[in-house]
Design a protein around this motif. Structure first.
Motif, PDB file in Angstrom:
ATOM      1  N   PRO A 105      29.732  -2.886  -6.516  1.00 64.94           N
ATOM      2  CA  PRO A 105      28.548  -3.624  -6.057  1.00 64.94           C
ATOM      3  C   PRO A 105      28.785  -4.235  -4.677  1.00 64.94           C
ATOM      4  O   PRO A 105      29.905  -4.648  -4.360  1.00 64.94           O
ATOM      5  N   PRO A 106      27.745  -4.274  -3.829  1.00 65.58           N
ATOM      6  CA  PRO A 106      27.927  -4.758  -2.449  1.00 65.58           C
ATOM      7  C   PRO A 106      28.200  -6.265  -2.367  1.00 65.58           C
ATOM      8  O   PRO A 106      28.720  -6.726  -1.376  1.00 65.58           O
ATOM      9  N   TYR A 107      27.836  -7.019  -3.410  1.00 68.37           N
ATOM     10  CA  TYR A 107      28.036  -8.466  -3.353  1.00 68.37           C
ATOM     11  C   TYR A 107      27.886  -9.069  -4.735  1.00 68.37           C
ATOM     12  O   TYR A 107      27.445  -8.411  -5.681  1.00 68.37           O
ATOM     13  N   LYS A 114      26.270 -15.553  -1.208  1.00 69.40           N
ATOM     14  CA  LYS A 114      26.372 -14.109  -1.371  1.00 69.40           C
ATOM     15  C   LYS A 114      27.728 -13.713  -0.795  1.00 69.40           C
ATOM     16  O   LYS A 114      27.975 -13.901   0.399  1.00 69.40           O
ATOM     17  N   TYR A 119      32.149  -8.544  -3.435  1.00 69.03           N
ATOM     18  CA  TYR A 119      32.456  -8.465  -4.874  1.00 69.03           C
ATOM     19  C   TYR A 119      33.966  -8.544  -5.103  1.00 69.03           C
ATOM     20  O   TYR A 119      34.714  -7.676  -4.683  1.00 69.03           O
ATOM     21  N   TYR A 142      19.352   0.795 -14.250  1.00 68.23           N
ATOM     22  CA  TYR A 142      19.226   1.013 -12.809  1.00 68.23           C
ATOM     23  C   TYR A 142      18.015   1.887 -12.475  1.00 68.23           C
ATOM     24  O   TYR A 142      17.220   1.560 -11.585  1.00 68.23           O
ATOM     25  N   SER A 196      15.450  -3.660  -5.965  1.00 66.53           N
ATOM     26  CA  SER A 196      16.410  -3.354  -4.899  1.00 66.53           C
ATOM     27  C   SER A 196      17.274  -2.159  -5.270  1.00 66.53           C
ATOM     28  O   SER A 196      17.762  -2.075  -6.400  1.00 66.53           O
ATOM     29  N   ASP A 214      20.162  -1.769  -4.200  1.00 62.23           N
ATOM     30  CA  ASP A 214      21.537  -2.267  -4.294  1.00 62.23           C
ATOM     31  C   ASP A 214      21.975  -2.369  -5.742  1.00 62.23           C
ATOM     32  O   ASP A 214      22.999  -1.809  -6.142  1.00 62.23           O
ATOM     33  N   ALA A 215      21.234  -3.141  -6.533  1.00 61.66           N
ATOM     34  CA  ALA A 215      21.698  -3.420  -7.884  1.00 61.66           C
ATOM     35  C   ALA A 215      20.649  -4.155  -8.703  1.00 61.66           C
ATOM     36  O   ALA A 215      19.778  -4.824  -8.153  1.00 61.66           O
ATOM     37  N   THR A 233      24.738  -1.138 -10.600  1.00 61.41           N
ATOM     38  CA  THR A 233      24.381  -0.214  -9.534  1.00 61.41           C
ATOM     39  C   THR A 233      24.145   1.176 -10.135  1.00 61.41           C
ATOM     40  O   THR A 233      24.257   1.366 -11.343  1.00 61.41           O
ATOM     41  N   LYS A 234      23.853   2.110  -9.240  1.00 58.02           N
ATOM     42  CA  LYS A 234      23.570   3.492  -9.653  1.00 58.02           C
ATOM     43  C   LYS A 234      24.711   4.079 -10.494  1.00 58.02           C
ATOM     44  O   LYS A 234      24.480   4.870 -11.403  1.00 58.02           O
TER      45      LYS A 234
END
Ligand code: OKP
Ligand code: ZN
Length: 365
Positions: A14-16, A23, A26, A81, A90, A92-93, A134-135
């Motif tokens: 995950p980006p964050y 924020k 991760y 997702y 989003s 992102d997640a 996430t994906k």
């Protein structure tokens, strides 16, 4: 010692996360697994790495996961997702906006939950903002629990033959001990150690001969998910050493002893922030006594090394030598032992500290 792992566990990234309002990158990153794996590979006389493949069909992963988690929850993890993105969320997640606090909602039926919007479902199945989906999250989650199951199977087979002391390590991520029967949180989605425990209890057994298991959780954080899963189960003893008054904040007190038949099988040792080696080791020997009295067929160690002095999100002050000590003490219990990776976020030292635990175990006695 055999070490199981799977490169698919590296995908979840995950980006964050949202940490106390900020924020931030991760903390539970794929690099954690890479550095631990690298450290163990540098000691080939001690560790033999084994790749697992969750698409091989060699273990009924979902069937085993369903011994712990609700089917509605697993469907949610698999589909969240895609449904989220389709609904305009989003890319992102998946992260919730609201949580069904006990004063806000009555008990919801499964059909009601199934009909909720993606963001509402996220709130229902998740208890914090540190487990974004996430994906690729579901793939990593399944690979992670398959690593634990593969290691558990290896342990069941080798401990059945007459080796005196055997340990196997599940080098898995995402971690699991915060995940409850139908709840994600704290970087956790599926409770790897819980699924492995149930697997070991069912391996080649008539239901009447089900072995008991003990789970010793040395991660800095209380394993609220593992506690919840086995709270009424007298056949699984859960013993945890963790920080009091830190994440996940609402569980882990000494008054939580289990319920119904499980009373006495749940033992918490909350420790103050700043805890050092001497204090930690003293309490660890109490925990070991609890487990010895229970005399389980298997011991599972929820292995977190976020108790280390330099860990970026934790507040204990353990030194490197304490990890060797933990491994030795675990070995002294003389049980077939499954080590399952949980937390530890200081990338420069987690490899060495994990190795120290496992090496302490291997070289003892
Ligand atoms: C997972 B494991 C507050 C941090 C909250 C989530 C922590 C999850 C820990 N200081 N963030 O038990 O290592
Ligand atoms: Zn932790």
């Amino acid at each position: 010692m055999k070490v199981f792992w799977d490169p698919i566990c590296l995908l979840h990234d995950p980006p964050y996360e949202i940490l106390s309002g900020d924020k931030v990158p991760y903390f539970e990153s794929p690099a954690r697994l890479q550095v631990i794996k690298k450290e163990l590979e540098e000691h080939p006389s001690l560790f033999q790495l084994e790749l697992t493949d969750s698409s091989s069909g060699s273990i009924d992963i979902i069937g085993n996961v369903e011994t712990v988690h609700g089917r509605g929850y697993l469907n949610y993890l698999r589909n969240a997702y895609d449904e989220w993105v389709r609904d305009g969320g989003s890319v992102d997640a998946v992260l919730p906006n609201t949580f069904p606090h006990q004063k806000l909602v009555p008990r919801l039926s499964q059909s009601h939950v199934d009909s909720l919007s993606p963001v509402a479902k996220a709130g229902y199945y998740c208890f914090d903002l540190s487990s974004p989906i996430t994906k690729v999250t579901y793939s990593s989650v399944i690979a992670s629990v398959n690593v634990a199951l593969s290691a558990a199977r290896e342990l069941a087979i080798t401990s059945g033959s007459c080796r005196p002391k055997v340990g196997v390590f599940a080098l898995c991520r995402p971690p699991g001990h915060h995940a409850g029967t139908s709840l994600s949180g704290g970087y956790c989605f599926v409770n790897n150690v819980a699924v492995a425990a149930r697997f070991l209890q069912g391996f080649n057994q008539r239901p009447t001969d089900k072995p008991s298991v003990a789970i010793l959780d040395v991660d800095y954080h209380h394993g609220n998910g593992t506690q919840e899963i086995f709270y009424s189960d007298p056949s699984v003893r859960y013993v945890s050493l963790h920080a009091e008054d830190d994440y996940p904040y609402f569980t882990g007190s000494t008054t939580e002893k289990g319920i119904d038949d499980g009373v006495g099988a749940n033992i918490n040792y909350p420790l103050p922030r700043g805890t050092q080696d001497s204090e930690y080791c003293a309490v660890l020997s109490n925990a070991v006594e609890d487990i010895k009295k229970f005399d389980p067929g298997y011991l599972l160690l929820s292995l977190g090394v976020d108790t280390f002095v330099d860990d970026p999100i934790s507040d204990f002050k353990l030194s490197p030598s304490c990890y060797t000590h933990i491994g030795r003490v675990v070995a002294d219990m003389g049980k077939p032992t499954l080590f399952v990776m949980e937390g530890g976020y200081h990338l420069e030292t987690i490899g060495k500290n994990v190795r120290a635990v496992l090496q302490g175990f291997e070289e003892q006695g």
